[in-house]
Design a protein around this motif. Structure first.
Motif: not given
Length: 492
Positions: A345-360
């Motif tokens: 879950s921590a790995a998945g959240m890291f990928a999701a948050n990083l992707t969202l931050g870059l997209y914003v």
């Protein structure tokens, strides 16, 4: 000469037939029947978590409604709305602090039942509010009840559940909290904000009625010298056909060794403070992933972004996805283990948050956000889609694993105080995040929180790998022996 019957073949002469092993379905059915009273007691207790989840996100549909209210006494400014959203966490911190005393003074069951008093009073104040002070006081009282139940219910569930189902039952507090939030989002589509508060009274009443028929925790009863009641409680929970003598003697031995008050010198012993420190750090890092401010301002975030569906519908969809994610985590926890689930879950959240931050940061800009309700307009002019959705449900998986792990590793002798301390640290952190979230997004943009959450996930990965043992399938006494002796054989 006639052959002996013992040597004959065929069904009619099969004197000692071999019984085939039970199928998985049969084992499941037998387990359900043996633990049905444990399930009933757990359900009665986790209704408090339902009320907690309901109260936590109460502001999601209410803040937008009050910011547009025609009543000058109830029309909220942005500063007042931030206090209305965040004061719940201060109440929850106070509830966690009180649990440090009530957990061991009244017991787990009575402490949960006591939470109904501030909860009912808080909902009544908000339902009949004629000014900001009534809203804030009602919000704080429901937060106090939520913090108290958050500290007491996991302890109660972990102490009445056998190891075979403790993982699944340990997931029910968070599952019911998510279901409570989903119920609020769904009712928010139908009811005005005052009637949402009235509806919150129902689960509180049902919880008190059911818990009044349930036994106290056998461990708590033994710690108070009520051995006969403890044996009766354990026998009721396990069923009349179960042999509870070995389990009772094991619990009794543990309680006797830990019956004296915890001294300061003992608190400095590594076997005592190490699991408490691990639990505190896990709760602190889990809150730093930002789940609380996202849930508190969820509809306001949707109001401020260009989404296809109405913000209330989006919030309800997020609630449904959160419920599904917790169900999946609960079903896989006893198979995969707590530590593995934390890693994944921590790995998945890291990928999701990083992707969202870059997209914003690099993605297309919204031409005209729907509104600026609850958050500053400049903070949210970054995307055309509701970016809060993925992190709001992904965060629940480590939250679930963290809560169960904490209840398993806390020393039995200090569990009441330590669980309250964990809730206190968690909700003080949540208050700081909830108050600062609009300020940070206004100053640095919405991508800043997502980058911060991604960094926290990396820290979580390192911390889990270095400090967190696996506890799947082990009794609470075995887990404590691991921290006492350092021998990993206890956890194999």
């Amino acid at each position: 000469m006639q052959e002996p019957l013992l040597g004959a073949e065929g069904r009619d002469y099969d004197t000692f037939p071999e019984k085939p092993p039970p199928s998985p379905v049969e084992r499941t059915r037998v387990g359900v029947l043996q633990n049905k009273r444990v399930f009933l007691a757990t359900f009665a207790a986790v209704l408090g978590n339902f009320s907690f989840g309901y109260a936590l996100v109460y502001t999601s549909p209410v803040i937008p409604a009050l910011e547009q209210s025609l009543d000058p006494n109830l029309n909220l400014t942005k500063t007042q709305a931030s206090w209305f959203g965040s004061v719940f966490t201060l109440g929850a911190a106070a509830g966690g602090l009180s649990a440090m005393v009530l957990n061991d003074l009244l017991g787990r069951k009575l402490s949960i039942m006591f939470s109904a008093v501030p909860s009912a009073a808080g909902y009544a104040l908000m339902a009949g509010a004629h000014g900001l002070w009534m809203l804030l006081l009602g919000r704080m009282l429901t937060g106090f009840a939520g913090g108290l139940t958050a500290a007491c219910i996991p302890v109660y569930v972990s102490e009445i559940a056998p190891p075979s189902v403790r993982g699944a039952l340990g997931a029910t507090p968070q599952l019911m909290a998510v279901f409570g939030s989903l119920s609020l989002y769904a009712l928010g589509l139908l009811l005005p904000w005052r009637w949402l508060a009235v509806a919150g009274e129902g689960p509180v009443l049902v919880m008190v009625l059911l818990l009044s028929c349930m036994p106290n925790s056998p461990r708590f009863l033994l710690s108070k010298g009520r051995d006969t009641e403890a044996l009766q409680a354990l026998a009721w929970l396990r069923g009349s056909d179960a042999d509870t003598r070995w389990e009772f003697e094991q619990i009794q031995d543990t309680v006797q060794r830990q019956s004296s008050p915890l001294s300061w010198a003992e608190a400095r012993d590594p076997h005592m403070y190490r699991p408490i420190v691990i639990a505190l750090l896990m709760r602190f890092l889990q809150q730093l992933t930002g789940i609380t401010p996202i849930l508190v301002y969820l509809q306001s975030i949707f109001d401020s972004t260009a989404v296809l569906l109405p913000p209330k519908d989006d919030a309800a969809i997020v609630g449904a996805v959160r419920l599904l994610s917790v169900l999946i985590a609960a079903l896989t926890m006893d198979l995969a283990g707590r530590k593995v689930l934390l890693f994944v879950s921590a790995a998945g959240m890291f990928a999701a948050n990083l992707t969202l931050g870059l997209y914003v940061h690099f993605g297309p800009k919204s031409l005209a956000p729907n509104s600026t309700v609850g958050l500053e307009r400049a903070a949210l002019e970054g995307t055309e889609q509701p970016l809060a959705t993925p992190t709001s449900y992904l965060t629940l998986v480590p939250l679930l694993a963290t809560m169960l792990f904490i209840m398993e590793i806390l020393p039995l002798r200090a569990r009441g105080v330590a669980s309250g301390l964990c809730v206190l640290v968690s909700w003080l952190t949540a208050f700081a995040l909830t108050k600062s979230f609009p300020l940070v997004t206004n100053a640095f943009g919405l991508q800043a929180p997502f980058f911060f959450f991604a960094a926290v996930c990396l820290v979580n990965l390192a911390f889990t790998g270095c400090c967190v043992p696996e506890t799947k399938g082990r009794s609470l006494e075995q887990i404590e022996s691991f921290f006492r002796t350092g021998r990993r054989s206890f956890l194999r």
